[in-house]
Scaffold this motif. Structure first.
Motif, PDB file in Angstrom:
ATOM      1  N   LEU A   1      -6.577  -1.177  -0.557  1.00 17.67           N
ATOM      2  CA  LEU A   1      -5.918  -2.334  -0.885  1.00 17.67           C
ATOM      3  C   LEU A   1      -5.696  -2.846   0.215  1.00 17.67           C
ATOM      4  O   LEU A   1      -5.100  -2.701   1.170  1.00 17.67           O
ATOM      5  CB  LEU A   1      -4.770  -1.908  -1.907  1.00 17.67           C
TER       6      LEU A   1
ATOM      7  N   ARG B   1       0.891  -1.190   0.066  1.00 11.09           N
ATOM      8  CA  ARG B   1      -0.076  -0.119   0.022  1.00 11.09           C
ATOM      9  C   ARG B   1       0.792   1.224   0.112  1.00 11.09           C
ATOM     10  O   ARG B   1       0.702   2.368  -0.546  1.00 11.09           O
ATOM     11  CB  ARG B   1      -1.067   0.216   1.425  1.00 11.09           C
TER      12      ARG B   1
ATOM     13  N   SER C   1      -5.869   3.510  -3.396  1.00  9.83           N
ATOM     14  CA  SER C   1      -5.318   2.183  -2.979  1.00  9.83           C
ATOM     15  C   SER C   1      -4.656   1.977  -1.754  1.00  9.83           C
ATOM     16  O   SER C   1      -4.781   0.857  -0.851  1.00  9.83           O
ATOM     17  CB  SER C   1      -4.298   1.962  -3.996  1.00  9.83           C
ATOM     18  N   PHE C   2      -4.206   3.151  -1.024  1.00 12.22           N
ATOM     19  CA  PHE C   2      -3.670   3.417   0.127  1.00 12.22           C
ATOM     20  C   PHE C   2      -4.796   2.888   1.153  1.00 12.22           C
ATOM     21  O   PHE C   2      -4.509   2.255   2.259  1.00 12.22           O
ATOM     22  CB  PHE C   2      -3.127   4.551   0.299  1.00 12.22           C
TER      23      PHE C   2
ATOM     24  N   GLU D   1      -3.307  -6.082   1.092  1.00 10.36           N
ATOM     25  CA  GLU D   1      -2.033  -7.220   0.656  1.00 10.36           C
ATOM     26  C   GLU D   1      -2.339  -8.546   0.823  1.00 10.36           C
ATOM     27  O   GLU D   1      -1.906  -9.434  -0.206  1.00 10.36           O
ATOM     28  CB  GLU D   1      -0.886  -6.614   1.306  1.00 10.36           C
TER      29      GLU D   1
ATOM     30  N   CYS E   1       0.432  -8.695  -5.532  1.00  3.64           N
ATOM     31  CA  CYS E   1      -0.697  -8.778  -4.702  1.00  3.64           C
ATOM     32  C   CYS E   1      -1.770  -9.834  -5.292  1.00  3.64           C
ATOM     33  O   CYS E   1      -2.566 -10.650  -4.500  1.00  3.64           O
ATOM     34  CB  CYS E   1      -1.268  -7.382  -4.791  1.00  3.64           C
TER      35      CYS E   1
END
Length: 468
Positions: A226, A112, A222-223, A228, A164
């Motif tokens: 998302l 991220r 995405s931060f 992982e 990912c």
């Protein structure tokens, strides 16, 4: 309470939760890399605006700047093709060099944070190229320097999204789903072309600034969203996913690959060299197709950009077809080789008769896009994932980032060479550019010949067992 529910209900709930998160990861990584490619595309659309045939244009009366109304210095020289090729190569060489080390950084940093930093920097440098229009910058070093830093920032994308995906999905039949997922490349190119085309004739700076803002915003998304690892949200990891090995093992993978590739990871060398020439062809079209259409078919900048998106429409179709065929036949190398063989004569036909009419241009662009981008899409997704989760890696999903970076990094050397050669060769005639592309297509196919032979032998053994 958990004990009061039947095991089947818990299994159903777990399956639904896992499916929902896997769908979210597919969508997010698709959108992430779509934005990466969208921000790379504007330069190919704007090229024809940086150096125009001024004799065919009427100078606007309200334009007081006598030096920039048609040309944009420093691309107003006779060697403008070489200068534009140099700007392309500043990005692509930096990308190729950075890709070899990007996977190693990607293993050590949370994805991220890594993606957010890379997408934010990509947005900044993409926008800085466009701001050169508003700041009236005419120094070549500025655009070259911006492209170098942008190329380095863009290397954060591919190893991260593939890692990912590797964390969330098992072996299975990768080709079809990866063919659909990898259409983000072509979708990004299409969006980049259409967005850049809106402002290319009026204020080409916005052709860069708008995609730059979009990729930065997507980095922020995405931060926050998302995930992982499946374990981070209590989902079930795929069978190959093991987290007990340290990332030191991934360094060993890279070291061992460089010293004994055929023993340790068979196929990496062949597919890497094939991808080198396949990306050479694909990226030459990516960066030079709109200018080719302007020069040969005499379309305007916007119309040429819109027409060039059909090549990427074909790329979407080709990527999906390559995935389906390779899954059905279990022959990744053979699928790539057949498509490359068929592509070579069709590239010659497109250059010969593809500009004779709008209908022939549309049909030929779609077919060529499918045949050129199909093998490229298959190698960078399903093949990379197959090799990155090879049994010899002992289930270490983190190694997928390194293996992917090796394959795509080698391919990126070709991506850098293609536009550079096009810029050097195009002044001698576009026919010579296409001869170069056809030769590269044939070489890409030749590097897969050993793997194709092995796949044919495997099919023969399978047929003999079935008869027995």
């Amino acid at each position: 309470m958990r004990s009061s529910l039947a095991p089947g209900i818990w299994l159903l709930r777990a399956f639904s939760r896992d499916s929902w998160y896997r769908g979210l990861i597919l969508l997010l990584t698709f959108l992430i890399y779509t934005c990466y490619h969208m921000s790379r595309k504007p330069i190919s659309i704007v090229k024809s605006q940086l150096h125009q045939n001024c004799s065919e244009l009427e100078r606007p009366d309200n334009n007081s700047n006598s030096t920039t109304w048609c040309y944009w210095a420093p691309f107003d020289q006779d060697n403008y093709s070489q200068l534009l090729g140099g700007v392309d190569d500043a990005f692509l060489i930096a990308y190729a060099v950075g890709m070899f080390i990007s996977g190693i950084f990607g293993e050590r940093l949370p994805l991220r944070y890594y993606l957010f930093a890379g997408m934010l920097l990509s947005g900044i440098f993409t926008s800085l190229f466009g701001l050169g229009y508003y700041w009236n910058i005419h120094q070549l070093w500025y655009y070259v320097l911006v492209q170098i830093f942008n190329g380095l920032a863009q290397t954060t994308g591919w190893p991260s999204v593939v890692t990912c995906i590797g964390n969330w999905f098992g072996k299975g039949k990768r080709g079809f789903i990866m063919g659909i997922w990898n259409s983000h490349t072509s979708v990004g190119n299409i969006l980049g072309s259409l967005i850049a085309g809106i402002w290319v004739d009026s204020a080409w700076g916005l052709s860069f600034i708008v995609p730059g803002v979009v990729i930065a915003v997507m980095g922020l998304i995405s931060f926050f969203f998302l995930v992982e690892y499946p374990e981070d949200v209590n989902c079930t990891p795929p069978q190959h996913h093991v987290t007990l090995f340290s990332s030191f093992f991934s360094i060993f993978v890279l070291w061992h690959y460089l010293h004994c590739p055929f023993i340790f990871l068979q196929g990496v060398m062949e597919f890497s060299l094939c991808l080198l020439f396949a990306k050479l062809v694909s990226y030459t079209f990516l960066f030079w197709l709109p200018l080719y259409i302007v020069n040969v078919a005499h379309f305007g900048s916007k119309e040429a950009g819109d027409l060039s998106t059909l090549f990427d429409v074909g790329g979407i179709i080709g990527g999906i077809l390559a995935g389906i065929i390779s899954d059905y036949t279990n022959g990744r190398a053979t699928t790539c080789c057949v498509m490359l063989i068929v592509a070579a004569p069709l590239l010659f036909l497109y250059n010969s008769v593809g500009q004779n009419g709008i209908s022939s241009s549309i049909v030929m662009l779609i077919i060529c896009g499918a045949l050129v981008n199909g093998p490229y899409a298959l190698i960078t997704t399903a093949v990379s994932a197959d090799l990155g989760t090879h049994k010899s890696l002992r289930g270490n999903a983190k190694a997928l980032s390194t293996v992917t970076a090796i394959i795509d990094g080698t391919g990126s050397i070709g991506a850098a060479l293609g536009p550079l050669l096009a810029g050097l060769i195009s002044p001698t005639g576009w026919n010579n550019v296409f001869y170069m592309l056809i030769s590269s297509d044939v070489l890409a196919c030749l590097f897969l010949s050993r793997l194709v032979y092995k796949e044919i032998q495997a099919w023969k053994r399978s047929m003999n067992r079935n008869r027995g």
